[in-house]
Write a protein that holds these residues in place. Sequence first.
Motif, PDB file in Angstrom:
ATOM      1  N   SER A 176      36.748  16.341  -5.371  1.00 37.84           N
ATOM      2  CA  SER A 176      37.020  17.392  -4.401  1.00 37.84           C
ATOM      3  C   SER A 176      38.482  17.297  -3.992  1.00 37.84           C
ATOM      4  CB  SER A 176      36.118  17.282  -3.183  1.00 37.84           C
ATOM      5  OG  SER A 176      36.334  16.047  -2.505  1.00 37.84           O
ATOM      6  N   GLY A 177      39.069  18.437  -3.696  1.00 32.75           N
ATOM      7  CA  GLY A 177      40.489  18.452  -3.371  1.00 32.75           C
ATOM      8  C   GLY A 177      41.330  18.777  -4.592  1.00 32.75           C
ATOM      9  N   LEU A 178      42.632  18.572  -4.470  1.00 34.83           N
ATOM     10  CA  LEU A 178      43.595  18.933  -5.520  1.00 34.83           C
ATOM     11  C   LEU A 178      44.295  17.693  -6.044  1.00 34.83           C
ATOM     12  CD1 LEU A 178      45.245  21.182  -7.041  1.00 34.83           C
ATOM     13  CD2 LEU A 178      46.850  21.093  -5.114  1.00 34.83           C
ATOM     14  N   THR A 179      44.268  17.523  -7.363  1.00 33.69           N
ATOM     15  CA  THR A 179      45.014  16.454  -8.022  1.00 33.69           C
ATOM     16  C   THR A 179      46.109  17.081  -8.864  1.00 33.69           C
ATOM     17  OG1 THR A 179      43.062  15.026  -8.139  1.00 33.69           O
ATOM     18  CG2 THR A 179      44.899  14.506  -9.609  1.00 33.69           C
ATOM     19  N   VAL A 180      47.342  16.657  -8.630  1.00 35.28           N
ATOM     20  CA  VAL A 180      48.499  17.175  -9.364  1.00 35.28           C
ATOM     21  C   VAL A 180      49.147  16.030 -10.122  1.00 35.28           C
ATOM     22  CG1 VAL A 180      50.780  18.253  -9.175  1.00 35.28           C
ATOM     23  CG2 VAL A 180      48.917  19.000  -7.672  1.00 35.28           C
ATOM     24  N   ASN A 181      49.212  16.166 -11.430  1.00 33.65           N
ATOM     25  CA  ASN A 181      49.946  15.215 -12.272  1.00 33.65           C
ATOM     26  C   ASN A 181      50.854  16.006 -13.201  1.00 33.65           C
ATOM     27  OD1 ASN A 181      49.097  12.433 -11.658  1.00 33.65           O
ATOM     28  ND2 ASN A 181      47.053  13.157 -12.223  1.00 33.65           N
ATOM     29  N   ILE A 182      52.092  16.233 -12.766  1.00 33.41           N
ATOM     30  CA  ILE A 182      53.072  16.973 -13.562  1.00 33.41           C
ATOM     31  C   ILE A 182      54.008  15.973 -14.232  1.00 33.41           C
ATOM     32  CG2 ILE A 182      54.963  18.650 -13.527  1.00 33.41           C
ATOM     33  CD1 ILE A 182      53.679  19.958 -11.109  1.00 33.41           C
ATOM     34  N   GLU A 183      53.910  15.888 -15.550  1.00 32.25           N
ATOM     35  CA  GLU A 183      54.839  15.015 -16.281  1.00 32.25           C
ATOM     36  C   GLU A 183      56.222  15.655 -16.315  1.00 32.25           C
ATOM     37  OE1 GLU A 183      53.963  12.057 -17.057  1.00 32.25           O
ATOM     38  OE2 GLU A 183      51.858  12.402 -16.515  1.00 32.25           O
ATOM     39  N   ASP A 184      56.268  16.926 -16.708  1.00 30.02           N
ATOM     40  CA  ASP A 184      57.525  17.661 -16.646  1.00 30.02           C
ATOM     41  C   ASP A 184      57.268  19.150 -16.844  1.00 30.02           C
ATOM     42  OD1 ASP A 184      57.437  18.259 -19.503  1.00 30.02           O
ATOM     43  OD2 ASP A 184      58.192  16.236 -19.857  1.00 30.02           O
ATOM     44  N   ARG A 185      58.223  19.923 -16.442  1.00 25.03           N
ATOM     45  CA  ARG A 185      58.253  21.373 -16.694  1.00 25.03           C
ATOM     46  C   ARG A 185      59.647  21.681 -17.222  1.00 25.03           C
ATOM     47  NH1 ARG A 185      58.808  25.973 -18.025  1.00 25.03           N
ATOM     48  NH2 ARG A 185      58.438  27.868 -16.786  1.00 25.03           N
ATOM     49  N   ASP A 199      57.820  14.122 -13.148  1.00 23.76           N
ATOM     50  CA  ASP A 199      57.230  12.959 -12.476  1.00 23.76           C
ATOM     51  C   ASP A 199      56.743  13.296 -11.058  1.00 23.76           C
ATOM     52  OD1 ASP A 199      56.497  10.282 -12.294  1.00 23.76           O
ATOM     53  OD2 ASP A 199      58.427   9.691 -11.446  1.00 23.76           O
ATOM     54  N   ILE A 200      55.824  14.277 -10.978  1.00 21.61           N
ATOM     55  CA  ILE A 200      55.279  14.680  -9.675  1.00 21.61           C
ATOM     56  C   ILE A 200      53.773  14.446  -9.685  1.00 21.61           C
ATOM     57  CG2 ILE A 200      54.950  16.586  -8.056  1.00 21.61           C
ATOM     58  CD1 ILE A 200      57.544  17.769  -9.074  1.00 21.61           C
ATOM     59  N   HIS A 201      53.312  13.539  -8.840  1.00 30.09           N
ATOM     60  CA  HIS A 201      51.910  13.137  -8.838  1.00 30.09           C
ATOM     61  C   HIS A 201      51.414  13.017  -7.397  1.00 30.09           C
ATOM     62  CE1 HIS A 201      52.560  12.069 -13.098  1.00 30.09           C
ATOM     63  NE2 HIS A 201      53.687  11.525 -12.673  1.00 30.09           N
ATOM     64  N   MET A 202      50.231  13.592  -7.131  1.00 32.14           N
ATOM     65  CA  MET A 202      49.688  13.508  -5.768  1.00 32.14           C
ATOM     66  C   MET A 202      48.226  13.936  -5.733  1.00 32.14           C
ATOM     67  SD  MET A 202      51.439  16.931  -4.121  1.00 32.14           S
ATOM     68  CE  MET A 202      53.015  16.539  -4.846  1.00 32.14           C
ATOM     69  N   ASN A 203      47.539  13.514  -4.683  1.00 32.89           N
ATOM     70  CA  ASN A 203      46.186  13.975  -4.364  1.00 32.89           C
ATOM     71  C   ASN A 203      46.201  14.598  -2.971  1.00 32.89           C
ATOM     72  OD1 ASN A 203      44.651  13.202  -6.659  1.00 32.89           O
ATOM     73  ND2 ASN A 203      44.692  11.077  -5.987  1.00 32.89           N
ATOM     74  N   ILE A 204      45.653  15.810  -2.853  1.00 32.11           N
ATOM     75  CA  ILE A 204      45.578  16.486  -1.560  1.00 32.11           C
ATOM     76  C   ILE A 204      44.117  16.679  -1.200  1.00 32.11           C
ATOM     77  CG2 ILE A 204      46.226  18.529  -0.233  1.00 32.11           C
ATOM     78  CD1 ILE A 204      48.538  18.972  -2.158  1.00 32.11           C
ATOM     79  N   GLU A 205      43.749  16.183  -0.047  1.00 37.69           N
ATOM     80  CA  GLU A 205      42.356  16.237   0.400  1.00 37.69           C
ATOM     81  C   GLU A 205      41.979  17.653   0.862  1.00 37.69           C
ATOM     82  OE1 GLU A 205      40.174  13.856   0.300  1.00 37.69           O
ATOM     83  OE2 GLU A 205      41.468  12.160  -0.248  1.00 37.69           O
ATOM     84  N   PRO A 206      40.701  18.025   0.713  1.00 35.22           N
ATOM     85  CA  PRO A 206      40.230  19.314   1.249  1.00 35.22           C
ATOM     86  C   PRO A 206      40.443  19.359   2.763  1.00 35.22           C
ATOM     87  CG  PRO A 206      38.584  18.319  -0.196  1.00 35.22           C
ATOM     88  CD  PRO A 206      39.626  17.275   0.048  1.00 35.22           C
ATOM     89  N   GLY A 207      40.718  20.542   3.285  1.00 39.02           N
ATOM     90  CA  GLY A 207      40.905  20.702   4.720  1.00 39.02           C
ATOM     91  C   GLY A 207      42.295  20.358   5.202  1.00 39.02           C
ATOM     92  N   HIS A 208      43.210  20.068   4.277  1.00 37.45           N
ATOM     93  CA  HIS A 208      44.565  19.716   4.672  1.00 37.45           C
ATOM     94  C   HIS A 208      45.499  20.923   4.573  1.00 37.45           C
ATOM     95  CE1 HIS A 208      44.766  15.075   4.690  1.00 37.45           C
ATOM     96  NE2 HIS A 208      43.547  15.478   4.996  1.00 37.45           N
TER      97      HIS A 208
END
Length: 446
Positions: A176-185, A199-208
């Motif tokens: 649940s929530g959003l997982t972002v793993n961007i190696e490159d664009r 090199d952009i990596h993060m987890n965002i919880e629901p309700g945030h």
Amino acid sequence: MIETIIRTSFILNIIFQVLYIVGLWRIFVKCQKKSWWSIIPGYREYELARCADKEADGRVYLFVSILSLALTIVGHFVDFEHVADNGKTAAYFLIYFIALVITIIAQFVYTIRILSGVLSLFGISKKWIWYVVFVGDVSIILYIGVSKKNPKVIYIDPSQNKGAALSGYKAKSMDSGLTVNIEDRTITDFFKKKALLRDIHMNIEPGHMVLLLGGSGAGKTTFVNAVNGYEKANAEIILNGENLYKEYKKMKYKVGFVPQMDLVRGNDTVERTLYDAAKLRIPVTVSKDERNKRIWSVLQFFGLEPVKDRLCDKLSGGQRKRLSIAMEYISNPDLFILDEPDSGLDGVMARELMEGLRSIADQGKIVMVITHSPDRVIDLFDDVIVLAKDSKLTGRLTYFGPVEEAKTFFDTDLMERIVLRINRKEEGGDGRADEFIEKYAEVCNG
């Protein structure tokens, strides 16, 4: 007599070319560029333009030079008299002649533009450009090259910089929530591969409710487009356990994006606008009754029920903003991204709008907002994403996490001051982007 004139002209042309190369050679040495570029016609002017921060003009000049060379070759190998059999000699020759004249004029114009930048680079009055117009560019290039004048600013190709080290971190996918793993664009820019994000990596919880922060050119729009799937990156975007890129046809209804400029038609009513948005944003499998219920609930949620029959042109600025947001929210997305939704609104109206977005997040949605006035509403946000350009001019993740921890991380009480911390010095900032990128990488790996 004619042969003597031709021979003399040929010798003078060689001399002028040698002097031009000598001048360019010395200029490239002063600008810390490869001096042997001075012997490559067309490309040497492109590199000269880059020295003077006129790369766009240099590209045009190079293209025109190639076109001019092609036309010259055509002129040598095409026998226009032979075409006379078809009676089209005049037409073919006229087209050829016009194209040749256009390229000659374009080369002259862009030579002037490039040299104008070179004069400024070396602190020479632009009045000397008239000398170039009437006499030519060889002597001025030679003078700049052999004189003791040095460039005021040396252009350093960002691709030659080392840049901040990669984090080596990767966010673990969540159900649940959003997982972002961007190696490159990346994009290809004038035959060169250029990284816009890395090199952009993060987890965002629901309700945030998340603030997306960064200076001009830091990659905020590119990041948003990569996350919502509009411009795919070399990345893995997981929303509530499903891969957005692989399941895009299905998942596109789960992501809402509100651009800065609204797409509202002024001669439609509010209700009609939402009805059209519902037809586009809600899957066709949803019944008409369910769609109408959704439209009515959105009207009520955004306080638009009293003006549902009013033309969009007659709405106030705040009402029009709420309608733009409602158009995307009609599909009940799990991820809601907004680009400067408070632009043009005063403090009270902006606060009211952001409180509405906070209530959306409180329903278990993820709301991501770009705003250039974050401090007036910062108490409504849970997290902040900070993007910055590293020394290679690539968008990098400088920080992601709770707002209060961000203040400690950047040693400031203001979000707007964070941008000054990471902006380049030539942009009026502190130029500490690489430092904070690597500091955050240590936090992730700690």
